[in-house]
Every structure is written in C-alpha cells, then in structure tokens.
Design a protein around this motif. Sequence first.
Motif, short mmCIF file in Angstrom:
data_model
loop_
_atom_site.label_atom_id
_atom_site.label_comp_id
_atom_site.label_asym_id
_atom_site.label_seq_id
_atom_site.Cartn_x
_atom_site.Cartn_y
_atom_site.Cartn_z
N ALA A 79 -7.82 -6.88 -10.06
CA ALA A 79 -7.69 -5.71 -9.09
C ALA A 79 -7.50 -6.30 -7.69
O ALA A 79 -6.78 -5.83 -6.99
CB ALA A 79 -8.51 -4.60 -9.43
N SER A 80 -8.52 -7.19 -7.26
CA SER A 80 -8.58 -7.61 -6.04
C SER A 80 -7.37 -8.49 -5.75
O SER A 80 -6.98 -8.43 -4.43
CB SER A 80 -10.10 -8.40 -5.86
OG SER A 80 -10.07 -9.09 -4.48
N LEU A 81 -7.11 -9.42 -6.60
CA LEU A 81 -5.95 -10.43 -6.18
C LEU A 81 -4.76 -9.45 -6.12
O LEU A 81 -3.94 -9.73 -4.96
CB LEU A 81 -5.74 -11.32 -7.46
CG LEU A 81 -6.63 -12.41 -7.53
CD1 LEU A 81 -6.35 -13.06 -8.72
CD2 LEU A 81 -6.01 -13.47 -6.34
N SER A 82 -4.41 -8.37 -6.98
CA SER A 82 -3.26 -7.82 -6.78
C SER A 82 -3.06 -6.85 -5.78
O SER A 82 -1.98 -6.87 -5.02
CB SER A 82 -3.27 -6.93 -8.28
OG SER A 82 -3.01 -7.65 -9.33
N SER A 83 -4.42 -6.08 -5.24
CA SER A 83 -4.14 -5.19 -4.11
C SER A 83 -3.81 -6.19 -2.91
O SER A 83 -2.82 -5.85 -1.83
CB SER A 83 -5.57 -4.36 -3.90
OG SER A 83 -6.55 -5.44 -3.76
N ARG A 92 0.36 -7.68 1.20
CA ARG A 92 0.84 -9.03 1.72
C ARG A 92 2.58 -9.01 1.68
O ARG A 92 3.40 -9.56 1.73
CB ARG A 92 0.65 -10.08 1.25
CG ARG A 92 -0.81 -10.69 2.02
CD ARG A 92 -1.40 -11.95 1.30
NE ARG A 92 -2.57 -12.23 1.93
CZ ARG A 92 -3.83 -11.79 1.75
NH1 ARG A 92 -3.87 -10.66 1.10
NH2 ARG A 92 -4.93 -12.10 2.60
N GLY A 93 3.15 -7.49 0.79
CA GLY A 93 4.17 -7.65 0.49
C GLY A 93 4.87 -8.21 -0.95
O GLY A 93 6.08 -8.40 -0.90
N TRP A 94 3.93 -8.42 -1.51
CA TRP A 94 4.37 -9.23 -2.77
C TRP A 94 4.37 -8.24 -4.10
O TRP A 94 3.63 -7.18 -4.11
CB TRP A 94 3.52 -10.39 -3.16
CG TRP A 94 3.69 -11.37 -2.31
CD1 TRP A 94 3.34 -11.70 -1.24
CD2 TRP A 94 4.37 -12.68 -2.98
NE1 TRP A 94 4.03 -12.92 -0.59
CE2 TRP A 94 4.61 -13.44 -1.67
CE3 TRP A 94 5.55 -13.25 -3.90
CZ2 TRP A 94 5.22 -14.62 -1.20
CZ3 TRP A 94 6.20 -14.28 -3.81
CH2 TRP A 94 6.08 -15.05 -2.53
N VAL A 95 5.06 -8.51 -4.90
CA VAL A 95 5.26 -7.87 -6.25
C VAL A 95 4.46 -8.12 -7.27
O VAL A 95 4.55 -9.54 -7.38
CB VAL A 95 6.75 -7.48 -6.73
CG1 VAL A 95 7.04 -6.48 -7.88
CG2 VAL A 95 7.94 -6.94 -5.68
N ALA A 118 -2.70 -3.12 -7.56
CA ALA A 118 -1.22 -3.07 -6.68
C ALA A 118 -0.89 -1.68 -6.49
O ALA A 118 -0.51 -1.42 -5.25
CB ALA A 118 -0.07 -3.53 -7.39
N LEU A 119 -1.04 -0.63 -7.12
CA LEU A 119 -0.88 0.73 -7.19
C LEU A 119 -1.89 1.47 -5.98
O LEU A 119 -1.54 2.00 -5.27
CB LEU A 119 -0.86 1.64 -8.42
CG LEU A 119 0.30 1.11 -9.38
CD1 LEU A 119 -0.16 2.02 -10.53
CD2 LEU A 119 1.42 1.83 -8.95
N ALA A 120 -3.09 0.89 -6.16
CA ALA A 120 -4.19 1.43 -5.14
C ALA A 120 -3.85 1.01 -3.79
O ALA A 120 -4.26 1.79 -2.69
CB ALA A 120 -5.31 0.82 -5.51
N ALA A 121 -3.16 -0.14 -3.60
CA ALA A 121 -2.66 -0.51 -2.43
C ALA A 121 -1.32 0.12 -1.87
O ALA A 121 -0.78 -0.51 -0.81
CB ALA A 121 -2.76 -2.14 -2.19
N ASP A 122 -0.79 0.96 -2.55
CA ASP A 122 0.38 1.47 -2.35
C ASP A 122 1.53 0.26 -2.55
O ASP A 122 2.67 0.38 -1.67
CB ASP A 122 0.60 2.14 -1.09
CG ASP A 122 -0.36 3.63 -1.05
OD1 ASP A 122 -0.27 4.36 -2.18
OD2 ASP A 122 -0.70 3.98 0.04
#
Length: 391
Positions: free
Chosen positions: A146-150, A155-158, A175-179
């Motif tokens: 979760a931390s890596l993905s957010s 940083r604008g990565w998918v 990723a979703l949590a970071a919008d």
Amino acid sequence: MTAVGPQERLARAALTRVLEPGDEQGGRWLRTFGAAGLLDLFGSSAGARDTVRGQLAGATERRLDGYRARAARAVPERDLSAITAVGGRFVCPGDAEWPSQLDDLGPARPIGLWIRGRPDLRIWSLRSVAVVGARACTPYGAHMAASLSSGLAERGWVVTSGAAFGVDGAAHRGALAADGATVAVLACGVDVVYPPGHAELVGRIAEQGLVIGELPPGDHPTRSRFVLRNRVIAALTRGTVVVEAEYRSGSLVTARCAQRLGRFTMGVPGPATSGLSAGVHELLRGEGVLVTDAAEVVELVGDIGDLAPARRGPVLPRDLLDPVSARVLEALPARGAADGREIARVAGTTADETLGRLYELHSLGFVERHGDRWQLASRTTQETLARRGGA
C-alpha cells in the motif's frame, strides 16, 4: 498503424472464446492467416479437416476438434453487446488504444483486450509499474504494498496488479487512497468479480481506473489462466515489484517474465526467517533490485534525474567538528578526567594546540574542566560509550 476493420474486430472477439490466453501456436496461426481467416479455418466443414490440418502446422486432430467446437459456440456480437452494456470496449492490435509494449510477447500476445473504465490504456501503460505478491501476505507485506503504491500514485505513476487478495488488493487500495491511477488485470471476464470478496474494490477500480482482461464477458478463471495473466501484467509495465512471495509463488512468474522482456525487476526484502519472503530473496540474489519505497522504484523506471534521496543516519553534533578537534575529543577517557599533556599525547598534537581545542570543546559543551584536568561532559560521555560499544 493499420486501422482494424469491423470483420477483423468481430473475428478477434470470437477468437478470445476459441484460443486460450498465451496460446503461442494459435498466435502464429493468427499472424499467418489473420483473425477472420483463422476463424474461417476453424469453421470449415468436418470433411475439410485434413485440409485444415495441413494448413495449421502442428494442429492435432483432437486439438482441432476442440477449436472447432469452441468456434461453433462463439457469438462475438453478443459479447460485444455485453461489454458495451457495462460501459466497456474491446481493444485489439491496430487500435489507437492498443499498448504497443504487448507486442513484445510475440506469438503469446493477447488477441485483444476487454476493458472497463474511461482512461486510455495505451497512455496509462507508458508510466506503469506492477506491484504483485503473496495472496496470504503478512501485515508487513500489505503495508509495504500500500505504501509503495500510494507513493507511486502521488508521483504520477500507474499501479498495475491482479486484483487478488493480499498484496494485489493492498496495492490497488494504496493507489486509490492517493487518488491515483490503477489497473486491474483479471484472469476472467471483466464483468466477473473474482475473488467475490473484492466486488467493491473492482467496482472502484472500474470507476477510477481500468479493469482489463483477455477473456470475453462471463468467462471464469482457471488456475492456468491466472498464471498466463501474469505475462500481460509484466508486459504492460516498465517494471515489476514483488512484495512477499514464496518459492513457488505466481508473482515470481510475473517477475521472471518481466526479466525476459527486458523490464526492471524489483523486490521488497522481508525477514530472512519468513517463508513468505523466501522467493523475493531468491529473486534479489539474481537480477532483481532491492527497493524499499516508491522513490527507489521511480529511480529505476523513471526518467534521467528521477533519483531517490541520499540515505544516511542522523547527524550528531560531534560529526560537525573539524578533524583535530574530533581527535582531541576522542583522546579523552570515557570515564574520569585527564590532564592536558596526557590528552595531547593520545591525540598526537602539541600541548598548546590541545589546550586551545579543549577550550573550544568546553564552549561547545563537549567537555568539562576541573582544575588542570578535563573530562567528557555527561551527554558526550554517553555518546562516546555508545560509539565505543560500552555500557
């Protein structure tokens, strides 16, 4: 890029019900005859079986019968209507949205992709990282995914993953949590929720990101389809990060496929005693690169200049001393006091220079003076003991 005609698109949609994902022999036939031509061969009469087998190199009679049976049941118009009904689309090679990096799979390239979600898959795939790992992950694994993905999303990565329990789900949620942007690659039809417990998550991904798959609407997953799905995850992304994986984990299949395709392969280390990290550690002993956060991932997969910050421990006050003052300070005993001459002898400096440095160190709070003798200040004593391994 050649535009895809309606008949070719319809034939490719039908072939997603005939050929299994990753069928390399089928992929070679597709390249030779085209989708419409290959579908016609599968639909030939039983009397033309020998002729068809002669054209389809390597096709056994039993295998050809299987293809023919599947082709007879395929109704691509119905599948295309079904995907439209859920707000999706069918994308195939030749379309503007087709990600060209999938072509690196050669004969194992998908026939086409069924997609739910509004964003453009080709554009998103240009800055995409796969985050995969164990289904039965530990709290540590879920936290790291979760931390890596957010961090990647910020940083604008998918973030691309497989929507499974464990690390996959944590990656999508991060990723979703970071919008941010996230892509779920399924081993079933994109209108089928698997695992069922991720119905809400897959729904959120379809609204905020993309849900994609090789299988037509309504198709269900099988063990082999999960494994074959991993090659798409590896090919779509610039690199794959594995967070927790046993020796026989499917996540390592994704990582090895990424290596074969020339993509970056990364791993997040875990405890040496954890079986769930054993596969990751084996990966790191080979060509995998150790990463611990999003910045380190981006340093590998990003553009020139996307460097992770330099890592170092805390700066202590004594680290700022000049070399001579530091040597004088080190010459003081850890306990008790010493006179200036003794300190000078140990430090290898003159008595006058030592005395001058001692007064400077006194003004900075490092030492205390007791008549002609000097000793470490209480806080400096503790620091010195810690550095020397004392109590």
